[in-house]
Design an enzyme around this catalytic site. Sequence first.
Site, PDB file in Angstrom:
ATOM      1  CE  LYS A  22      11.846   7.885   4.245  1.00  0.00           C
ATOM      2  NZ  LYS A  22      11.880   6.461   3.837  1.00  0.00           N
ATOM      3  CG  ASN A  23      12.376   5.082   7.297  1.00  0.00           C
ATOM      4  OD1 ASN A  23      11.647   5.345   6.330  1.00  0.00           O
ATOM      5  ND2 ASN A  23      13.681   5.029   7.202  1.00  0.00           N
ATOM      6  CB  CYS A 116      15.457   1.433  -5.020  1.00  0.00           C
ATOM      7  SG  CYS A 116      16.508   1.279  -3.590  1.00  0.00           S
ATOM      8  NE  ARG A 121      16.362  -1.394   0.130  1.00  0.00           N
ATOM      9  CZ  ARG A 121      15.802  -0.206   0.330  1.00  0.00           C
ATOM     10  NH1 ARG A 121      15.941   0.726  -0.575  1.00  0.00           N
ATOM     11  NH2 ARG A 121      15.077   0.040   1.405  1.00  0.00           N
ATOM     12  CG  ASP A 308      18.509   5.378   6.231  1.00  0.00           C
ATOM     13  OD1 ASP A 308      17.427   5.121   6.770  1.00  0.00           O
ATOM     14  OD2 ASP A 308      18.974   4.704   5.290  1.00  0.00           O
TER      15      ASP A 308
END
Length: 423
Positions: A22-23, A116, A121, A308
């Site tokens: 995804k990243n 978030c 962030r 993560d």
Amino acid sequence: MKKLVIEGGRALHGEVHISGAKNAALPLIAASLLAPGIHILHNVPDLRDTRTILRLLESLGLSWERQGSTLKIDGTGLNCSEASYELVKTMRASVLVLGPLLARLGRAKVSLPGGCAIGARPINFHLMGFEHLGVRCDLEHGYVDARIDGRLQGGTVYFDIPSVTGTENLLMAAALAEGTTIIKNAAREPEIGNLIDMLTGMGAVIEGKHSERLTVHGVEKLTASESTIIPDRIEAGTYAIAVAAAGGDAMIKDCDPGHLPSLLEKLRLAGVGLETGDDWIRITTTARNHVTNVVDVTTMPYPGYPTDLQAQFMALMTCSDGLSVIHETIFENRFMHVPELQRMGADIQIDGRVAMVKGLGGNLLTGAQVMATDLRASSSLVIAGLAAAGRTDISRIYHLERGYENMVDKLTGLGATVWKEDE
Ligand code: EPZ
């Protein structure tokens, strides 16, 4: 809304195939803004977040089509430089359009992403970097309005913290700048190397891949190219930890063990059986929900232990024989999974950015109704549910769907009893 139901206590066997990262997909999709023509991206996961950034590119005038895991994006039609709050608020990685829009149009008006669940962030490092390339950034009404007359000018950028998307944004901006840009204290995550490979294939000239000092020699124009997204190391790590916690013997395939140096070391220290090949990891454990050795973790930028995978490893440590100290140094509020794990019987104390996890020894977590709060916290609850005795219901699983492709099918393929149903 849907919830995920898990009947815990089943050992996991067989194999799971890892999707594209995804990243990596998010910056590489954004990079298609840099040049007209058809950009081809292989191994692109079909996730909420990749669908969101594709909607954002559509709003800017681009078109795309998906054929299986291959995306074709036509960068020709770019006709807008404004990313709306409605789209950016659902995914803060939308800020990745700033760099390419400035490079190609000299203008970008993007809603500030806001915070978030895991932290404030901010994007100050991104904006500071653009200003060092001659861009004027005004903040008003919740938007950053960035502009420059003519081409960006090469300069030197220094990141106080090696920001992943900050490095990616500046790479994309500098690729078309006039002159040379040096990025110091750059992030070194594998996803950045994937972006550098794509930009190089488009004609960019970038030195220092995988190092903390990147040198970009700006070029006049770039051309569309063909790239492949690297395997998702966080997805692979999540499934490796899941097998370790639930017990069993399983293969994690189509991954790159070389992208998980710190996690694999921690699993070995925890007493988990582990073998690796070029594109696979085999995890074998005897007892379910029980790892003999307790292991401490401090999250760090790559190649340190990834933030993560912090929540997932904490779920594993609830099943160990001892006290594990987990220190989250990257984000200020990344323990949202703790109260939910405590509802399943975990013994965890938090002191600021440090969690002390007292393992249950041979005892089991117990299934419960829990709530997902953010992407990786929700995967931590899945791991706990697989290891627990009884049934676990996880609500708000749209968080999971942001970053894990076909998770129910993949877990079922490993022998788990898991399904979705209406909340
Ligand atoms: C990327 O986020 C990832 N997202 C995150 O993954 C990951 O957790 C994070 O890197 C750290 O590895 C994507 O790649 C899309 P940072 P990013 O800029 O780039 C501070 C997931 O679960 N900072 O490296 O936003 C920041 O607050 C997601 O897949 C500033 O202060 O993270 C944080 O404390 C979650 N100012 C630290 O730096 C800035 O301008 C690292 O953030 C930028 C960052």
